[in-house]
Design an enzyme around this catalytic site. Structure first.
Site, PDB file in Angstrom:
ATOM      1  N   CYS A   1     -21.912 -61.840 -29.207  1.00  0.00           N
ATOM      2  CA  CYS A   1     -21.105 -62.737 -28.370  1.00  0.00           C
ATOM      3  C   CYS A   1     -19.896 -63.284 -29.112  1.00  0.00           C
ATOM      4  O   CYS A   1     -19.061 -63.978 -28.528  1.00  0.00           O
ATOM      5  CB  CYS A   1     -21.961 -63.870 -27.831  1.00  0.00           C
ATOM      6  SG  CYS A   1     -23.370 -63.251 -26.916  1.00  0.00           S
TER       7      CYS A   1
ATOM      8  N   HIS B   1     -19.339 -66.488 -19.019  1.00  0.00           N
ATOM      9  CA  HIS B   1     -19.510 -65.956 -20.371  1.00  0.00           C
ATOM     10  C   HIS B   1     -19.591 -64.427 -20.347  1.00  0.00           C
ATOM     11  O   HIS B   1     -20.665 -63.850 -20.504  1.00  0.00           O
ATOM     12  CB  HIS B   1     -20.777 -66.581 -20.986  1.00  0.00           C
ATOM     13  CG  HIS B   1     -21.037 -66.200 -22.404  1.00  0.00           C
ATOM     14  ND1 HIS B   1     -20.048 -65.809 -23.288  1.00  0.00           N
ATOM     15  CD2 HIS B   1     -22.199 -66.147 -23.106  1.00  0.00           C
ATOM     16  CE1 HIS B   1     -20.609 -65.537 -24.462  1.00  0.00           C
ATOM     17  NE2 HIS B   1     -21.900 -65.715 -24.382  1.00  0.00           N
TER      18      HIS B   1
END
Lengths: 386, 135
Positions: A83, A334
């Site tokens: 991420c 996200h």
């Protein structure tokens, strides 16, 4: 090393974009950034992406994106750090310009997560495959373990802690409601969070960032050259990156994100500033507990005081250190590989003074913190208006 | 028949084989080639103890596909009596639990036991390993 500026930004709307492909998302954001900067060419490009292979059976993103962006023969690099892929891509683009190797560099991040693949399983690839994911643990589960350890270590009664976590989500949705690019631009209350379905105890659905499609891109060039394109020079004052143990169980202190502290220490040192000099920050709130632990590791609050700080409104838009003015990962969305670059876009909007209803007053210096896994990798960048 | 991904981990999953740094004494599970504590590359064989305590835990309500039949699954980070930490499932719990916080406490003593972890892929190959149970 040359000073580097961000002269262009662009992002897609974040959301559940079933009709848009991986390449369309990237190209849309990249074209916006190129147009925003006003450049007529790029010398090289970086593509931050976590796991297009698992989500969309597509690797080799450097070539793919350069091809579809109409940049035949331009060198292109795909960067992966779970991420934190976007943040790390930004750092590498920064290094390339700073080194003098290239003048105009595009850094983009992208993730196409709505593809029919099991997103929980795809994301679990960022953990230790044989000693974590193999056991059935998920990312909400890993951060839930951090949350339970935090509550125990600082001896916080369950009901109070539950509310503190919820307040992170409430604040970020409040900010996100003012962001037209956010996936969930809706206001919520503490009740919304504590009555939502349990995902991994004690974390509930509204403690978790959503599954998102989206892309973001920026254009970097030397500060000297930036004057040709803009009057508002936004300089990359500090860049820090770090790694830590891949498995959460091996971390010295499960409640302390040492990787963030180390990346921040390096970024502060390069910028010659301290946490007190930061006007606002975009941080990696993949789960509500993450924002609390990150703000402690960044030095905004003492270890164990991050949860109280949210309760006291210190991280609100009008607080002493506004955190996640964009809505954060929680409300903005996200798309994992895009997140780190989207954080930079928000910093630039704030520093330009073009953030609209969510504008932080007198924003002169902002910090962006991006994180991979349960705290195995992190980047921290500090941008300031010259 | 076991897939290569599974059988190469058998020493760790069936027998808890670790290694111990000859220089600083740090135990690594799984075994490592470089000690993360002191950088030494010399190790001796070591087997993990089977009792310890829960450091933190969670109840995963939405596990990956391979674990759907078992859900919810309870996982913990366990600190073994020699200080080594591992992650594992907590097993032998009642079939239905209203509030897990009432039966699982941080600090609770546990022992490691041998169990099936899940059945892998379409062929459903059983894979085994360690879990812990409350004592």
């Amino acid at each position: 090393m040359r000073d580097v500026a961000v002269i262009g930004i662009g992002m897609t709307k974040f959301g559940e974009l079933w009709n848009k492909s991986l390449r369309e998302l990237f190209v849309e954001a990249a074209l916006k950034a190129i147009k925003d900067a006003g450049v007529d060419h790029i010398d090289s490009m970086y593509v931050g992406c976590m796991t297009s292979g698992l989500f969309a059976q597509q690797e080799h993103l450097g070539a793919l994106m350069a091809d579809y962006l109409g940049q035949k023969h331009v060198p292109a690099y795909r960067v992966e750090s779970a991420c934190a892929s976007g943040g790390l891509a930004f750092r590498l683009g920064f290094i390339e310009v700073a080194s003098g190797m290239s003048d105009i560099v595009l850094v983009g991040g992208v993730e196409k997560m709505h593809t029919g693949a099991d997103s929980t399983a795809c994301l679990a690839a960022a953990a230790d495959a044989e000693y974590e994911s193999f056991l059935g643990i998920t990312f909400p589960g890993l951060y839930a373990m951090i949350a339970n350890a935090y509550k125990e270590k600082y001896n916080i009664p369950f009901d109070r802690f539950r509310k503190q976590l919820a307040l992170v989500a409430v604040k970020n949705h409040e900010n996100g409601s003012k962001n037209p690019n956010a996936q969930f631009p809706i206001k919520i209350t503490v009740d919304t969070v504590v009555n939502s379905t349990l995902v991994a105890d004690p974390l509930r659905l509204f403690d978790c960032s959503p599954v998102t499609d989206g892309a973001a891109a920026v254009i970097l060039c030397p500060v000297e050259l930036a004057k040709k394109y803009t009057d508002t020079i936004i300089k990359v004052a500090g860049s820090g990156a770090a790694t830590s143990t891949i498995a959460l169980a091996q971390r010295d202190d499960i409640t302390y994100l040492d990787v963030v502290a180390k990346a921040a220490e390096r970024a502060y040192k390069m910028a010659g500033v301290t946490p007190k000099d930061i006007d606002f920050a975009e941080v990696h709130d993949c789960f509500t507990i993450a924002e609390i632990c990150v703000t402690e590791a960044l030095g905004f609050f003492e270890p164990g005081k991050g949860a109280e700080a949210v309760e006291a409104g210190k991280t609100a838009l009008d607080g002493e250190i506004p955190v996640n003015t964009s809505g954060g990962l929680k409300a903005k969305g996200h798309p994992v590989g895009a997140t780190g670059v989207a954080q930079i876009c928000e910093l630039v909007e704030q520093l330009r003074g073009t953030a609209g209803d969510r504008q932080v007053k007198n924003a002169k210096r902002g910090l962006a913190q991006n994180m991979g896994g349960s705290g195995a990798s992190s980047t921290v960048h500090i941008l300031e208006v010259l | 028949m076991l897939t290569p991904r599974v059988y190469k981990e058998i020493p760790q999953r069936y027998r808890l084989e670790a290694n111990k740094c000859k220089k600083c004494g740090r135990v690594n599970f799984p075994p490592r080639l470089v000690c993360p504590n002191c950088g030494s590359q010399e190790f001796e064989d070591y087997r993990l103890p089977t009792t310890g305590k829960i450091l933190t835990y969670t109840v995963v309500r939405t596990p990956p596909v391979d674990f759907k039949l078992q859900k919810p699954i309870v996982l913990a980070i366990v600190e073994l009596e020699d200080g080594t930490r591992i992650m594992c499932q907590v097993t032998d719990l009642p079939p239905y639990v209203e509030n897990y916080d009432e039966i699982i406490k941080i600090g609770a003593p546990v022992e490691l036991v041998f169990r099936k972890i899940f059945s892998e892929g379409e062929a459903g190959i059983h894979v085994y390993g360690y879990k812990c149970r409350l004592i």
